[in-house]
Enzyme design. Structure first.
Site, short mmCIF file in Angstrom:
data_model
loop_
_atom_site.label_atom_id
_atom_site.label_comp_id
_atom_site.label_asym_id
_atom_site.label_seq_id
_atom_site.Cartn_x
_atom_site.Cartn_y
_atom_site.Cartn_z
N SER A 86 -11.16 -9.87 22.08
CA SER A 86 -11.68 -11.22 21.79
C SER A 86 -11.57 -12.03 23.08
O SER A 86 -10.83 -11.66 24.00
CB SER A 86 -10.80 -11.86 20.72
OG SER A 86 -11.08 -13.22 20.55
N TYR A 97 -2.49 -13.96 16.81
CA TYR A 97 -3.81 -13.35 17.07
C TYR A 97 -3.95 -13.06 18.57
O TYR A 97 -4.38 -11.97 18.97
CB TYR A 97 -4.90 -14.30 16.58
CG TYR A 97 -6.31 -13.72 16.64
CD1 TYR A 97 -6.70 -12.71 15.77
CD2 TYR A 97 -7.25 -14.20 17.55
CE1 TYR A 97 -7.99 -12.18 15.81
CE2 TYR A 97 -8.55 -13.68 17.60
CZ TYR A 97 -8.91 -12.67 16.72
OH TYR A 97 -10.19 -12.15 16.77
N1 LIG Z 1 -15.72 -13.55 14.33
C1 LIG Z 1 -15.22 -13.93 15.49
O1 LIG Z 1 -15.35 -15.08 15.92
C2 LIG Z 1 -14.52 -12.92 16.37
C3 LIG Z 1 -14.27 -13.28 17.70
C4 LIG Z 1 -13.61 -12.38 18.52
C5 LIG Z 1 -13.21 -11.15 18.04
N2 LIG Z 1 -13.46 -10.83 16.75
C6 LIG Z 1 -12.99 -9.52 16.29
O2 LIG Z 1 -14.08 -8.79 15.80
C7 LIG Z 1 -13.61 -7.81 14.87
C8 LIG Z 1 -14.49 -7.85 13.64
O3 LIG Z 1 -14.32 -9.12 13.02
P1 LIG Z 1 -15.49 -9.91 12.26
O4 LIG Z 1 -15.56 -11.24 12.87
O5 LIG Z 1 -16.67 -9.06 12.17
O6 LIG Z 1 -14.78 -10.12 10.83
P2 LIG Z 1 -15.12 -9.59 9.39
O7 LIG Z 1 -14.05 -10.13 8.52
O8 LIG Z 1 -16.53 -9.88 9.06
O9 LIG Z 1 -14.95 -8.00 9.53
C9 LIG Z 1 -13.71 -7.38 9.66
C10 LIG Z 1 -13.74 -6.12 8.80
O10 LIG Z 1 -12.48 -5.43 8.99
C11 LIG Z 1 -12.06 -4.98 7.71
N3 LIG Z 1 -10.62 -4.77 7.68
C12 LIG Z 1 -9.65 -5.71 7.62
N4 LIG Z 1 -8.45 -5.11 7.55
C13 LIG Z 1 -8.67 -3.78 7.59
C14 LIG Z 1 -7.82 -2.66 7.54
N5 LIG Z 1 -6.50 -2.78 7.44
N6 LIG Z 1 -8.39 -1.43 7.60
C15 LIG Z 1 -9.74 -1.28 7.68
N7 LIG Z 1 -10.58 -2.32 7.71
C16 LIG Z 1 -10.05 -3.55 7.66
C17 LIG Z 1 -12.50 -6.08 6.76
O11 LIG Z 1 -12.53 -5.64 5.41
C18 LIG Z 1 -13.85 -6.44 7.30
O12 LIG Z 1 -14.88 -5.67 6.72
C19 LIG Z 1 -12.14 -8.16 14.62
O13 LIG Z 1 -11.33 -7.28 15.38
C20 LIG Z 1 -12.01 -9.57 15.12
O14 LIG Z 1 -10.71 -9.89 15.53
C21 LIG Z 1 -14.11 -11.69 15.90
#
Ligand SMILES: NC(=O)c1ccc[n+]([C@@H]2O[C@H](COP(=O)([O-])OP(=O)(O)OC[C@H]3O[C@@H](n4cnc5c(N)ncnc54)[C@H](O)[C@@H]3O)[C@@H](O)[C@H]2O)c1
Length: 276
Positions: free
Chosen positions: A145, A158
């Site tokens: 991130s 985080y």
């Molecule tokens: N959305 C943002 O602004 C953002 C920014 C930077 C980084 N990220 C990172 O991107 C990645 C994806 O996040 P997103 O924004 O798409 O969120 P999201 O919530 O849409 O997707 C995350 C997915 O991970 C799954 N998950 C959670 N815990 C789990 C586990 N223990 N085992 C297997 N699956 C699990 C959830 O069910 C979900 O489907 C994450 O690592 C997040 O930290 C997101």
């Protein structure tokens, strides 16, 4: 790694039921890859599998909690019963906690470290050795991130997990280079996904109005996960080690490198606003 046609290649994506994982799995399917996708959200995962198949790719869906050593080991045995090694491994599953260190319980720490840090370690531990042994290269994508290089007291736990993913990725990049395996740490900014609804909020941030503010900030920012997916594919093609995604992620990246004092001031102001 060339991604023009991925026919005959296998891409594994964790946390593929939603958001960035889902959109990146679909983007790889559009290039012809077979997908291995896992998540804890079984209905979301089934829907993801259906969408992948509608694109003409094969989808192997499996309910796996990435924080579980046992479940990840069993998952790897199943996958390696089907393919010698995956070609692209994307450790994406993640969760968030908003709030400062003093309000974060050890249970919160175990939860987020288990998924965001150990989930990536488990993915690399169980799938990378086979990629190395096969000797045909490949690519590892670890989702960190912008919070993996710029920290704020509003995201203490985080930040710790995302810094760890970036650090591991830098070390792996060096280690896997002789094996022709690239490594990319993906560092998105504010992306409109369900992560804001599902995040744990602690301390002063644990108020319904804070959550609504956060959700609406991300919605107004309107940077969608399909745009992240497109940039991830570009970063893999260029074998980029660190891939900031979205203008704010790039701004934080350059501030951290060239004006860290300014970044600290911005971060203090943002944390103050988040807890007011
Ligand atoms: N959305 C943002 O602004 C953002 C920014 C930077 C980084 N990220 C990172 O991107 C990645 C994806 O996040 P997103 O924004 O798409 O969120 P999201 O919530 O849409 O997707 C995350 C997915 O991970 C799954 N998950 C959670 N815990 C789990 C586990 N223990 N085992 C297997 N699956 C699990 C959830 O069910 C979900 O489907 C994450 O690592 C997040 O930290 C997101």
């Amino acid at each position: 790694m060339k991604l023009d046609s991925l026919v005959g290649k296998t891409v594994l994506v964790t946390g593929a039921a939603s958001g960035i994982g889902l959109e990146t799995a679909l983007a790889f399917a559009r290039r012809g890859a077979d997908l291995v996708v896992c998540d804890v959200d079984e209905s979301g995962l089934a829907a993801a599998g259906k969408r992948i198949e509608e694109l003409g790719s094969r989808a192997f869906t499996h309910r796996v909690d990435v924080s579980s050593e046992e479940e990840m080991r069993a998952f790897a045995v199943e996958v390696h019963g089907r393919v010698e090694a995956v070609d692209i491994l994307m450790n994406n599953a993640g969760v968030a906690i908003g709030g400062p260190f003093l309000s974060t319980s050890l249970e919160d720490w175990n939860w987020i470290l288990g998924i965001n840090t150990m989930g990536v370690v488990h993915g690399c531990h169980h799938f990378v050795p086979r990629m190395v042994e096969r000797g045909q290269g490949g690519h590892v994508i670890n989702v960190s991130s912008a919070a993996g290089y710029s920290a704020t007291s509003a995201l203490a736990a985080y930040n710790a997990t995302k810094f760890s993913v970036l650090g591991l990725s830098e070390a792996l990049w060096e280690e896997l280079r002789p094996h022709g395996i690239g490594v990319t740490a993906v560092c998105p900014g504010l992306i409109d996904t369900p992560i804001t609804r599902n995040a744990r909020l602690v301390g002063d941030m644990d108020k319904p109005e804070r959550r609504e503010e956060m959700v609406s900030t991300y919605q107004r920012r309107a940077y969608t996960p399909d745009r992240v997916a497109k940039n991830i594919l570009k970063a893999v093609e260029k074998n980029r080690l660190v891939a900031p995604i979205s203008p704010e992620a790039w701004a934080l990246y350059y501030l951290k490198r060239f004006a860290p004092w300014l970044l600290r001031r911005i971060s203090l102001a943002m944390a103050k606003r988040a807890t007011q």
